[in-house]
Design a protein around this motif. Structure first.
Motif, PDB file in Angstrom:
ATOM      1  N   GLY A 179       0.821  -1.201   0.000  1.00  0.00           N
ATOM      2  CA  GLY A 179       0.000   0.000   0.000  1.00  0.00           C
ATOM      3  C   GLY A 179       0.854   1.250   0.000  1.00  0.00           C
ATOM      4  N   PHE A 180       0.422   2.243  -0.769  1.00  0.00           N
ATOM      5  CA  PHE A 180       1.143   3.507  -0.886  1.00  0.00           C
ATOM      6  C   PHE A 180       0.383   4.619  -0.167  1.00  0.00           C
ATOM      7  CE2 PHE A 180       2.395   0.953  -4.488  1.00  0.00           C
ATOM      8  CZ  PHE A 180       3.762   1.141  -4.554  1.00  0.00           C
ATOM      9  N   GLU A 181       1.042   5.278   0.777  1.00  0.00           N
ATOM     10  CA  GLU A 181       0.493   6.424   1.493  1.00  0.00           C
ATOM     11  C   GLU A 181      -0.836   6.053   2.147  1.00  0.00           C
ATOM     12  OE1 GLU A 181      -1.243  10.787   1.128  1.00  0.00           O
ATOM     13  OE2 GLU A 181      -1.762   9.121  -0.136  1.00  0.00           O
ATOM     14  N   ILE A 182      -1.981   6.644   1.743  1.00  0.00           N
ATOM     15  CA  ILE A 182      -3.235   6.209   2.364  1.00  0.00           C
ATOM     16  C   ILE A 182      -3.470   4.718   2.111  1.00  0.00           C
ATOM     17  CG2 ILE A 182      -4.709   6.807   0.386  1.00  0.00           C
ATOM     18  CD1 ILE A 182      -6.848   7.645   2.420  1.00  0.00           C
ATOM     19  N   GLY A 183      -2.962   4.216   0.994  1.00  0.00           N
ATOM     20  CA  GLY A 183      -3.039   2.787   0.726  1.00  0.00           C
ATOM     21  C   GLY A 183      -2.200   1.978   1.704  1.00  0.00           C
ATOM     22  N   GLY A 184      -1.089   2.567   2.175  1.00  0.00           N
ATOM     23  CA  GLY A 184      -0.283   1.905   3.195  1.00  0.00           C
ATOM     24  C   GLY A 184      -1.029   1.774   4.503  1.00  0.00           C
ATOM     25  N   TRP A 185      -1.761   2.819   4.851  1.00  0.00           N
ATOM     26  CA  TRP A 185      -2.606   2.780   6.047  1.00  0.00           C
ATOM     27  C   TRP A 185      -3.708   1.729   5.888  1.00  0.00           C
ATOM     28  CZ3 TRP A 185      -7.823   4.802   6.398  1.00  0.00           C
ATOM     29  CH2 TRP A 185      -8.333   4.806   7.693  1.00  0.00           C
ATOM     30  N   TYR A 240       4.068   1.770   2.329  1.00  0.00           N
ATOM     31  CA  TYR A 240       4.823   2.979   2.016  1.00  0.00           C
ATOM     32  C   TYR A 240       4.148   4.154   2.724  1.00  0.00           C
ATOM     33  CZ  TYR A 240       7.328   0.940  -2.064  1.00  0.00           C
ATOM     34  OH  TYR A 240       8.128   0.199  -2.907  1.00  0.00           O
ATOM     35  N   ALA A 241       4.874   4.812   3.609  1.00  0.00           N
ATOM     36  CA  ALA A 241       4.402   6.048   4.238  1.00  0.00           C
ATOM     37  C   ALA A 241       3.067   5.865   4.940  1.00  0.00           C
ATOM     38  CB  ALA A 241       4.312   7.182   3.209  1.00  0.00           C
ATOM     39  N   GLY A 242       2.894   4.739   5.603  1.00  0.00           N
ATOM     40  CA  GLY A 242       1.658   4.486   6.328  1.00  0.00           C
ATOM     41  C   GLY A 242       1.931   3.894   7.693  1.00  0.00           C
ATOM     42  N   GLY A 243       1.025   4.124   8.604  1.00  0.00           N
ATOM     43  CA  GLY A 243       1.149   3.553   9.937  1.00  0.00           C
ATOM     44  C   GLY A 243      -0.171   3.650  10.665  1.00  0.00           C
ATOM     45  N   LEU A 244      -0.212   3.094  11.860  1.00  0.00           N
ATOM     46  CA  LEU A 244      -1.405   3.139  12.698  1.00  0.00           C
ATOM     47  C   LEU A 244      -1.087   3.921  13.963  1.00  0.00           C
ATOM     48  CD1 LEU A 244      -2.524  -0.607  12.378  1.00  0.00           C
ATOM     49  CD2 LEU A 244      -3.400   1.366  11.096  1.00  0.00           C
ATOM     50  N   THR A 245      -1.968   4.820  14.329  1.00  0.00           N
ATOM     51  CA  THR A 245      -1.754   5.629  15.514  1.00  0.00           C
ATOM     52  C   THR A 245      -2.149   4.862  16.765  1.00  0.00           C
ATOM     53  OG1 THR A 245      -3.968   6.597  15.547  1.00  0.00           O
ATOM     54  CG2 THR A 245      -2.334   7.645  14.110  1.00  0.00           C
ATOM     55  N   GLU A 246      -1.910   5.479  17.917  1.00  0.00           N
ATOM     56  CA  GLU A 246      -2.288   4.855  19.187  1.00  0.00           C
ATOM     57  C   GLU A 246      -3.800   4.695  19.299  1.00  0.00           C
ATOM     58  OE1 GLU A 246      -0.285   7.485  21.977  1.00  0.00           O
ATOM     59  OE2 GLU A 246       1.116   5.859  22.435  1.00  0.00           O
ATOM     60  N   ASN A 247      -4.540   5.474  18.523  1.00  0.00           N
ATOM     61  CA  ASN A 247      -6.000   5.370  18.525  1.00  0.00           C
ATOM     62  C   ASN A 247      -6.505   4.276  17.594  1.00  0.00           C
ATOM     63  OD1 ASN A 247      -6.267   7.556  20.337  1.00  0.00           O
ATOM     64  ND2 ASN A 247      -6.100   9.012  18.634  1.00  0.00           N
ATOM     65  N   GLU A 248      -5.598   3.570  16.957  1.00  0.00           N
ATOM     66  CA  GLU A 248      -5.942   2.485  16.032  1.00  0.00           C
ATOM     67  C   GLU A 248      -5.254   1.199  16.481  1.00  0.00           C
ATOM     68  OE1 GLU A 248      -6.335   5.047  11.931  1.00  0.00           O
ATOM     69  OE2 GLU A 248      -4.335   4.669  12.724  1.00  0.00           O
ATOM     70  N   PRO A 249      -5.597   0.710  17.676  1.00  0.00           N
ATOM     71  CA  PRO A 249      -4.918  -0.470  18.210  1.00  0.00           C
ATOM     72  C   PRO A 249      -5.343  -1.728  17.479  1.00  0.00           C
ATOM     73  CG  PRO A 249      -6.745   0.124  19.615  1.00  0.00           C
ATOM     74  CD  PRO A 249      -6.678   1.188  18.558  1.00  0.00           C
ATOM     75  N   GLY A 250      -4.587  -2.754  17.689  1.00  0.00           N
ATOM     76  CA  GLY A 250      -4.910  -4.036  17.084  1.00  0.00           C
ATOM     77  C   GLY A 250      -3.648  -4.810  16.773  1.00  0.00           C
ATOM     78  N   ILE A 251      -3.796  -6.104  16.660  1.00  0.00           N
ATOM     79  CA  ILE A 251      -2.653  -6.979  16.387  1.00  0.00           C
ATOM     80  C   ILE A 251      -2.478  -7.133  14.890  1.00  0.00           C
ATOM     81  CG2 ILE A 251      -1.801  -9.347  16.611  1.00  0.00           C
ATOM     82  CD1 ILE A 251      -3.264  -9.486  19.298  1.00  0.00           C
TER      83      ILE A 251
END
Length: 214
Positions: free
Chosen positions: A102-108, A125-136
């Motif tokens: 996934g790229f950018e929003i696709g990475g998320w 690519y350029a994506g991650g999950l914040t602390e407000n988006e928990p999960g395994i």
């Protein structure tokens, strides 16, 4: 004024390579399914993968940044994730392993989809999950980050990587110096960093071959 371009097979996934091979689903960035993704998918198919490239914006794409922001902001998350589920099912074809790029929003979105356990490996690519988006995240993860973008050398990215390690997710992180979050979008020449994009492609391909090919 919004500036959108037509794309082939609007609303339908493009496929490349031979069904039944280990599969990869490619998720576009906020600019939509632009032509460079066909070259990216063709290159993966030449390495023995079956590649699925869904369209999450119902036929809309753009090379204009404000219009891309409109597409991102108007995206229906439920629809996007359901579309990805369909693409993953198409790639799996019963028994094949499936990876997601996934790229950018696709990475998320790739990371969101992987939390459901439907993928065997994820490249973001350029994506991650914040602390407000928990999960395994129950599969190996490769992160390609830009140091000048929203996800790169900041605290939030560090916390995300630490959280993955704490939950036992195998994670590899690469940061590309002097790049922005859209550094691998070859249609947007002014944003493209050819050297970083080529290196990220090689690393991503090697990672997916290790994870998906028996």
């Amino acid at each position: 004024m919004s500036a959108f371009v037509d794309i082939p097979s609007p609303g339908w996934p493009l496929t490349f390579g031979e069904a039944g091979n280990p599969s990869i689903v490619i998720i576009h960035d906020r600019f939509g399914r632009l032509p460079y993704l066909e070259s990216y998918a063709t290159a993966l198919a030449s390495r023995g993968f079956f590649v699925v490239v869904p369209d999450l914006f119902n036929g809309l794409a753009t090379i204009d940044a404000p219009s891309a922001d409109e597409l991102r902001d108007a995206m229906d998350l439920g629809f996007a994730l359901a579309t990805l589920d369909d693409a993953i099912a198409l790639g799996r074809n019963g028994t094949s392993k499936v990876g997601i790029i996934g790229f950018e929003i696709g990475g998320w979105l790739a990371l969101q989809a992987a939390q459901a356990g439907s993928a065997d490996a994820v490249v973001s690519y350029a994506g991650g999950l914040t602390e407000n988006e928990p999960g395994i995240l129950p599969c190996p993860v490769l992160l390609n980050y830009s140091d000048l973008g929203d996800w790169g050398t900041g605290t939030e990215a560090d916390l995300f990587v630490s959280r993955l390690k704490e939950m036992g997710t195998p994670v590899t992180r690469h940061t590309y110096v002097g790049t922005n979050d859209i550094f691998a979008n070859a249609t947007l020449v002014e944003r493209l960093d050819k050297n970083a994009a080529a290196l990220a492609f090689a690393r991503s391909t090697n990672f997916l071959q290790e994870q998906l090919v028996d």
